[in-house]
Write a protein that holds these residues in place. Structure first.
Motif, PDB file in Angstrom:
ATOM      1  N   ARG A  30     -39.177  59.176  -8.100  1.00  0.00           N
ATOM      2  CA  ARG A  30     -39.838  57.986  -7.581  1.00  0.00           C
ATOM      3  C   ARG A  30     -41.225  58.415  -7.104  1.00  0.00           C
ATOM      4  O   ARG A  30     -41.424  59.584  -6.754  1.00  0.00           O
ATOM      5  N   PRO A  31     -42.197  57.507  -7.069  1.00  0.00           N
ATOM      6  CA  PRO A  31     -43.553  57.914  -6.684  1.00  0.00           C
ATOM      7  C   PRO A  31     -43.737  58.162  -5.187  1.00  0.00           C
ATOM      8  O   PRO A  31     -44.538  59.011  -4.790  1.00  0.00           O
ATOM      9  N   ASN A  32     -42.984  57.436  -4.368  1.00  0.00           N
ATOM     10  CA  ASN A  32     -43.100  57.594  -2.916  1.00  0.00           C
ATOM     11  C   ASN A  32     -41.881  58.327  -2.380  1.00  0.00           C
ATOM     12  O   ASN A  32     -40.748  57.971  -2.675  1.00  0.00           O
ATOM     13  N   CYS A  33     -42.146  59.326  -1.557  1.00  0.00           N
ATOM     14  CA  CYS A  33     -41.060  60.174  -1.100  1.00  0.00           C
ATOM     15  C   CYS A  33     -40.130  59.457  -0.118  1.00  0.00           C
ATOM     16  O   CYS A  33     -38.909  59.562  -0.235  1.00  0.00           O
ATOM     17  N   ASP A  34     -40.689  58.772   0.883  1.00  0.00           N
ATOM     18  CA  ASP A  34     -39.869  58.067   1.892  1.00  0.00           C
ATOM     19  C   ASP A  34     -38.794  58.991   2.455  1.00  0.00           C
ATOM     20  O   ASP A  34     -37.613  58.632   2.514  1.00  0.00           O
ATOM     21  N   GLY A  35     -39.207  60.187   2.825  1.00  0.00           N
ATOM     22  CA  GLY A  35     -38.244  61.132   3.368  1.00  0.00           C
ATOM     23  C   GLY A  35     -38.216  62.390   2.527  1.00  0.00           C
ATOM     24  O   GLY A  35     -39.190  62.731   1.849  1.00  0.00           O
ATOM     25  N   PHE A  36     -37.068  63.085   2.590  1.00  0.00           N
ATOM     26  CA  PHE A  36     -36.971  64.380   1.928  1.00  0.00           C
ATOM     27  C   PHE A  36     -35.738  64.478   1.028  1.00  0.00           C
ATOM     28  O   PHE A  36     -35.124  65.543   0.918  1.00  0.00           O
ATOM     29  N   ASP A  37     -35.368  63.375   0.401  1.00  0.00           N
ATOM     30  CA  ASP A  37     -34.267  63.399  -0.553  1.00  0.00           C
ATOM     31  C   ASP A  37     -34.814  63.631  -1.958  1.00  0.00           C
ATOM     32  O   ASP A  37     -35.681  62.888  -2.405  1.00  0.00           O
ATOM     33  N   PHE A  38     -34.306  64.642  -2.629  1.00  0.00           N
ATOM     34  CA  PHE A  38     -34.823  65.020  -3.936  1.00  0.00           C
ATOM     35  C   PHE A  38     -33.713  65.023  -4.978  1.00  0.00           C
ATOM     36  O   PHE A  38     -32.530  65.086  -4.645  1.00  0.00           O
ATOM     37  N   ASN A  39     -34.106  64.971  -6.241  1.00  0.00           N
ATOM     38  CA  ASN A  39     -33.148  64.901  -7.344  1.00  0.00           C
ATOM     39  C   ASN A  39     -33.014  66.212  -8.111  1.00  0.00           C
ATOM     40  O   ASN A  39     -32.018  66.430  -8.794  1.00  0.00           O
ATOM     41  N   LEU A  40     -34.038  67.030  -8.031  1.00  0.00           N
ATOM     42  CA  LEU A  40     -34.044  68.274  -8.810  1.00  0.00           C
ATOM     43  C   LEU A  40     -34.776  69.319  -7.994  1.00  0.00           C
ATOM     44  O   LEU A  40     -35.803  69.020  -7.383  1.00  0.00           O
ATOM     45  N   TRP A  41     -34.266  70.567  -8.014  1.00  0.00           N
ATOM     46  CA  TRP A  41     -34.950  71.631  -7.278  1.00  0.00           C
ATOM     47  C   TRP A  41     -34.769  72.960  -7.963  1.00  0.00           C
ATOM     48  O   TRP A  41     -33.902  73.149  -8.817  1.00  0.00           O
ATOM     49  N   GLY A  42     -35.596  73.909  -7.562  1.00  0.00           N
ATOM     50  CA  GLY A  42     -35.546  75.229  -8.155  1.00  0.00           C
ATOM     51  C   GLY A  42     -34.596  76.158  -7.418  1.00  0.00           C
ATOM     52  O   GLY A  42     -33.922  75.759  -6.469  1.00  0.00           O
ATOM     53  N   GLN A  43     -34.564  77.405  -7.870  1.00  0.00           N
ATOM     54  CA  GLN A  43     -33.656  78.398  -7.305  1.00  0.00           C
ATOM     55  C   GLN A  43     -34.071  78.859  -5.912  1.00  0.00           C
ATOM     56  O   GLN A  43     -33.253  79.387  -5.167  1.00  0.00           O
ATOM     57  N   GLY A  44     -35.315  78.689  -5.593  1.00  0.00           N
ATOM     58  CA  GLY A  44     -35.785  79.036  -4.263  1.00  0.00           C
ATOM     59  C   GLY A  44     -36.427  80.406  -4.178  1.00  0.00           C
ATOM     60  O   GLY A  44     -36.229  81.269  -5.046  1.00  0.00           O
ATOM     61  N   THR A  45     -37.198  80.591  -3.124  1.00  0.00           N
ATOM     62  CA  THR A  45     -37.833  81.877  -2.830  1.00  0.00           C
ATOM     63  C   THR A  45     -37.596  82.184  -1.352  1.00  0.00           C
ATOM     64  O   THR A  45     -37.794  81.316  -0.500  1.00  0.00           O
TER      65      THR A  45
END
Length: 121
Positions: free
Chosen positions: A100-115
């Protein structure tokens, strides 16, 4: 190839600075909300930065004034500049995207493995 790949984590002393970067491949994410969240042992997931498609940013109080998120839509990259780091900032940091274009918080659909980021006293 993983769609989101983070880099830049490491170990620093309290008060130090780190720049995390995220390279996105495959799709172009310029039209979507992107952000960063962190995971630490025995702690709940915490969103630390979000940036809308139009560049509007949002931070929780815990990092406001210390973390800065930026994106380069042309390069499909996302950065997180962190300063005045404290031991409680130690965690694995994940780059993420929401469909979605507006975040409206910190809910995400896809993420990486992290650092991983470790801040020593």
């Amino acid at each position: 190839q993983a769609p989101l790949v983070e880099s830049g984590g490491g170990s620093v002393q309290a008060g130090g600075t780190l720049l995390l970067s995220c390279a996105a491949s495959g799709d172009v994410y310029g039209d979507y909300c992107m952000g960063w969240f962190r995971l630490a042992p025995e702690k709940v997931r915490e969103g630390v930065a979000a940036i809308d498609a139009d560049g509007t940013t949002n931070y929780p109080d815990s990092v406001k004034g210390r973390f800065t998120i930026s994106r380069d839509s042309a390069k499909n990259t996302l950065d997180l500049h962190m300063k005045s780091l404290q031991p409680e900032d130690s965690a694995t940091y994940h780059c993420a995207v929401a469909w979605r274009p507006n975040c409206d918080g910190f809910d995400f659909n896809l993420w990486g493995q992290g650092t991983p980021v470790t801040v020593s006293p």
